[in-house]
Design an enzyme around this catalytic site. Structure first.
Site, short mmCIF file in Angstrom:
data_model
loop_
_atom_site.label_atom_id
_atom_site.label_comp_id
_atom_site.label_asym_id
_atom_site.label_seq_id
_atom_site.Cartn_x
_atom_site.Cartn_y
_atom_site.Cartn_z
N HIS A 18 0.73 -1.37 0.01
CA HIS A 18 -0.11 0.03 0.01
C HIS A 18 0.93 1.17 -0.13
CE1 HIS A 18 -3.92 1.71 1.69
NE2 HIS A 18 -3.38 2.73 0.86
N HIS A 20 1.28 5.21 -2.00
CA HIS A 20 0.60 6.09 -2.96
C HIS A 20 2.15 6.85 -3.57
CE1 HIS A 20 -3.46 5.83 -1.80
NE2 HIS A 20 -2.96 5.63 -0.59
N HIS A 139 -10.60 -0.45 0.73
CA HIS A 139 -10.36 0.71 1.56
C HIS A 139 -10.86 0.75 2.82
CE1 HIS A 139 -9.65 5.15 2.31
NE2 HIS A 139 -11.15 5.19 2.51
N ASN A 238 -6.42 8.78 7.00
CA ASN A 238 -7.49 8.29 6.70
C ASN A 238 -7.45 6.59 6.88
OD1 ASN A 238 -9.98 7.34 5.68
ND2 ASN A 238 -9.76 8.51 3.76
N ASP A 265 0.85 2.71 3.58
CA ASP A 265 -0.14 3.71 3.36
C ASP A 265 0.64 4.84 2.94
OD1 ASP A 265 -2.29 4.81 2.33
OD2 ASP A 265 -3.49 5.02 4.31
N HIS A 269 1.76 14.43 0.47
CA HIS A 269 1.01 15.64 0.18
C HIS A 269 1.75 16.78 0.09
CE1 HIS A 269 -2.84 13.97 0.21
NE2 HIS A 269 -2.51 12.90 1.38
#
Ligand code: NCD
Ligand code: ZN
Ligand code: ZN
Ligand code: ZN
Length: 390
Positions: A18, A20, A139, A238, A265, A269
């Site tokens: 996981h 991003h 999710h 989240n 995760d 940002h």
């Protein structure tokens, strides 16, 4: 090349189910290049790149681009996750078969950042996945129960005036999807488990033979909603940080195997999306370069896992869940190995600006953490050594 490893622990290279990586679409926060570097420095030899890019990875063109770019960079195997539904909108199934049979050979499908709320669509996705022998990674949040939610539902959220985020939003949909997976004889993977009740649901589902696996993030093992006291959006994530009792039960469930593995995760940002007021800030935190240290702190130093257990939760189980035959295995003589070398006694101080990611949103800024990755090898080639990319 000889690597001095006295007093260190040799582990199979870590596998992150996981991550991003933000490419395509948000290359101002992370690219496959910078994210691969962060992964290699963190001891990883394979990562699964989540589908919530812009455009969404819901077709063979995008997933093949992500796969090829990962191979060009060559620091870590980047396995693209395909979106379950077109545009992550949750209305229409994506062409899972085309992505599974593309050059990228997609093995995991997810609508992370969104949930397949419609039970009929989820049932069809699970049935389709059984035929393709791939995994649906959910999710794990009923979005209709978290409308406007800003923090874990409880005393602290109430005191700060935030709408609460109930544990039931996670637990109800995990229970639903476990039942649907059993019905479809499908393999379901539950993303970022955050409550003790979800661990109970997983135990119940596994006991009755459901092919379900689950991950917990390093931050849900260590951090709690006590962090909210400072209003710092770096702690917004989240699912939200929960209570100390949740974190304690997640650590126990990971040690027991009810939760199979640790996944980062990793969610980079931009400064403007984090350095703003709490309700406007985006959820997510960096994780690739700090995961081993947080696992050392929460699981090894507490006696909950030995290093054999760390190999299981950071490498072997995620490789099995993600269908990676060449990862997470003990080294056979003569085989090019994927390895992470760890100094268990060394410590380091986290500085977001010094991490390889373009973004710097680490919740561990300034913290002194145990466990240092001293070398990472991908198929016998050194990718990182003493904190530097090779
Ligand atoms: C993730 C992101 O930023 O893409 N954010 C997060 O808080 N975890 C999406 C997700 O994993 O839900
Ligand atoms: Zn998510
Ligand atoms: Zn995510
Ligand atoms: Zn940085």
């Amino acid at each position: 090349e000889v690597i001095e490893a006295n007093g260190q622990v040799l582990l199979p290279g870590f596998v992150d189910l996981h991550t991003h990586l933000r490419e395509p679409g948000r290359e101002d926060t992370e690219t496959i290049d910078t994210g691969s570097a962060a992964a290699a420095l963190g001891g990883y030899t394979a990562v699964f790149a989540m589908a919530n890019t812009d455009p969404v990875a819901d077709n063979a063109v995008i997933v093949d681009h992500v796969w090829r770019r990962g191979q060009e960079v060559g620091l870590v195997d980047v396995h693209p996750v395909g979106a379950v539904t077109v545009g992550l909108k949750g209305e229409k199934l994506a062409e899972l078969g085309t992505m599974a049979n593309s050059q990228a050979r997609v093995k995991v499908f997810s609508d992370d950042g969104l949930c397949v709320a419609d039970p009929l669509l989820m049932r069809r996705a699970l049935e389709y996945s059984t035929a393709l022998d791939v995994v649906i990674a959910q999710h794990a949040e009923e979005p209709r129960l978290t409308v406007g939610a800003q923090a874990h539902e409880g005393e602290r959220a109430a005191r700060l005036g935030y709408t609460g985020w109930p544990a039931a939003a996670e637990e109800s949909i995990v229970a639903r999807d476990c039942l649907l997976a059993l019905h479809a004889n499908a393999r379901l993977h539950v993303c970022h488990v955050s409550t003790s009740g979800t661990a109970d649901v997983l135990r119940w589902a596994k006991d009755r033979g459901t092919k379900v696996s689950a991950e917990v993030t390093p931050h849900h093992l260590l951090l709690t909603d006590e962090r909210l006291a400072t209003y710092d959006p770096v702690n917004k994530v989240n699912p939200p940080l929960r209570t100390e009792s949740d974190a304690e039960k997640l650590r126990a469930a990971l040690a027991e195997g009810v939760i199979d593995c640790v996944a980062t995760d990793h969610a980079p940002h931009a400064v403007q999306d984090k350095d703003t007021e709490w309700t406007a800030a985006r959820p997510g935190m960096l994780g690739l370069q700090t995961a081993l240290s947080i696992v050392t702190e929460t699981m090894v130093r507490t006696g909950l896992l030995d290093w054999r257990g760390v190999a299981r939760v950071l490498s072997e189980r995620p490789a099995e869940i993600g269908n990676l035959a060449d990862q997470g295995r003990p080294i056979a003589v003569g085989e090019p190995a994927n390895l992470a070398l760890v100094d268990p006694d060394a410590e380091w101080t986290v500085r977001g600006a010094e991490l390889a990611s373009i973004a710097a949103n680490t919740p561990y800024e300034g913290m002194r953490l145990p466990g240092v990755v001293t070398a990472t090898l991908l198929r016998g080639r050194t990718t990182a050594r003493d904190g530097k990319i090779c």
